[in-house]
Design a protein around this motif. Structure first.
Motif, PDB file in Angstrom:
ATOM      1  N   ARG A   2      23.550  43.930  36.859  1.00  0.00           N
ATOM      2  CA  ARG A   2      24.767  43.177  37.140  1.00  0.00           C
ATOM      3  C   ARG A   2      24.473  41.823  37.783  1.00  0.00           C
ATOM      4  NH1 ARG A   2      29.334  46.102  40.561  1.00  0.00           N
ATOM      5  NH2 ARG A   2      29.158  47.477  38.737  1.00  0.00           N
ATOM      6  N   ASP A  58      34.775  41.586  45.588  1.00  0.00           N
ATOM      7  CA  ASP A  58      35.753  42.668  45.760  1.00  0.00           C
ATOM      8  C   ASP A  58      36.735  42.669  44.597  1.00  0.00           C
ATOM      9  OD1 ASP A  58      34.608  43.520  48.116  1.00  0.00           O
ATOM     10  OD2 ASP A  58      36.071  42.556  49.430  1.00  0.00           O
ATOM     11  N   GLU A  61      35.265  44.054  41.386  1.00  0.00           N
ATOM     12  CA  GLU A  61      35.161  45.510  41.386  1.00  0.00           C
ATOM     13  C   GLU A  61      36.428  46.193  40.886  1.00  0.00           C
ATOM     14  OE1 GLU A  61      32.552  47.290  41.887  1.00  0.00           O
ATOM     15  OE2 GLU A  61      31.265  45.597  42.384  1.00  0.00           O
ATOM     16  N   LYS A  81      33.780  42.374  34.303  1.00  0.00           N
ATOM     17  CA  LYS A  81      33.390  41.812  35.596  1.00  0.00           C
ATOM     18  C   LYS A  81      32.750  40.439  35.422  1.00  0.00           C
ATOM     19  CE  LYS A  81      32.598  46.118  38.222  1.00  0.00           C
ATOM     20  NZ  LYS A  81      33.206  47.067  37.305  1.00  0.00           N
TER      21      LYS A  81
END
Length: 214
Positions: free
Chosen positions: A78, A169, A172, A180
């Motif tokens: 990621r 945040d 997520e 994402k």
């Protein structure tokens, strides 16, 4: 949905969508028959991102293709996937290493990262276009007689770290890795101008509170 519906929902003409498909900016739809393909919500989301990159961010098609290639690269973790996509966005020109202001700026930026304990940023500095952009900006300040050093920059960096926490945040809340990274890229193009505008509005507000409006 068919191509016509994708065009209607996105506000992008069918001719432009076909161009994005040919250029590899949009993944092909599911083939229904020899002449018809079906598209889904993922295509709609990607199409909006492509338009954000090209129309708002003024990103060249070739660069947009590179950015989206990193977005789609499932072989990357990621952090690397996100970083590679953001690094592929346009950045400032390379700093002039013969310029004394650049050398001074590099020392201050390195001191800043050490002061903050941002070890990853320090390790990636030789490769990072974002690090280079910061060096160029600080060098410009120094050259014009505004010696912004690590001590002055640190409180701003700490505030931006709080922004980064909120950014991640928010990421997520999205289900897939692809979403994402897409969201992070869209935010780099669309949300950074919001932060800039909020900064200026906050300056106006604080000025009025301190000094009045007359």
């Amino acid at each position: 949905m068919r191509l016509a519906e994708l065009s209607e929902r996105s506000g992008v003409s069918t001719a432009t969508i076909k161009y994005y498909l040919r250029e590899g900016l949009l993944p092909p739809g599911r083939q229904v028959n020899a002449t018809t393909a079906a598209y889904d919500e993922g295509h709609l989301r990607r199409l909006r991102l492509v338009r954000a990159l090209i129309q708002v961010g003024r990103v060249p098609v070739a660069t947009a293709r590179e950015v989206l290639g990193h977005v789609d690269d499932e072989s990357l973790g990621r952090t690397i996937r996100l970083g590679a996509a953001l690094w592929a966005l346009p950045h400032d020109p390379e700093p002039d290493e013969e310029d004394p202001a650049v050398a001074a700026a590099r020392r201050e930026v390195d001191a800043l990262l050490e002061r903050l304990g941002w070890e990853t940023a320090r390790e990636l500095a030789p490769l990072s276009p974002v690090h280079r952009s910061l060096v160029v900006a600080v060098a410009t300040l120094i050259r014009l007689g505004y010696p912004w050093d690590a001590q002055l920059l640190a409180p701003y960096a700490e505030l931006m770290h709080q922004v980064a926490v909120r950014d991640l945040d928010f990421l997520e809340t999205h289900a897939s890795e692809e979403e994402k990274v897409e969201t992070a890229v869209a935010a780099a193009v669309l949300f950074e101008p919001v932060l800039k505008a909020l900064h200026r509005l906050a300056q106006e507000e604080e000025s009025a509170r301190r000094y009045g409006i007359v």
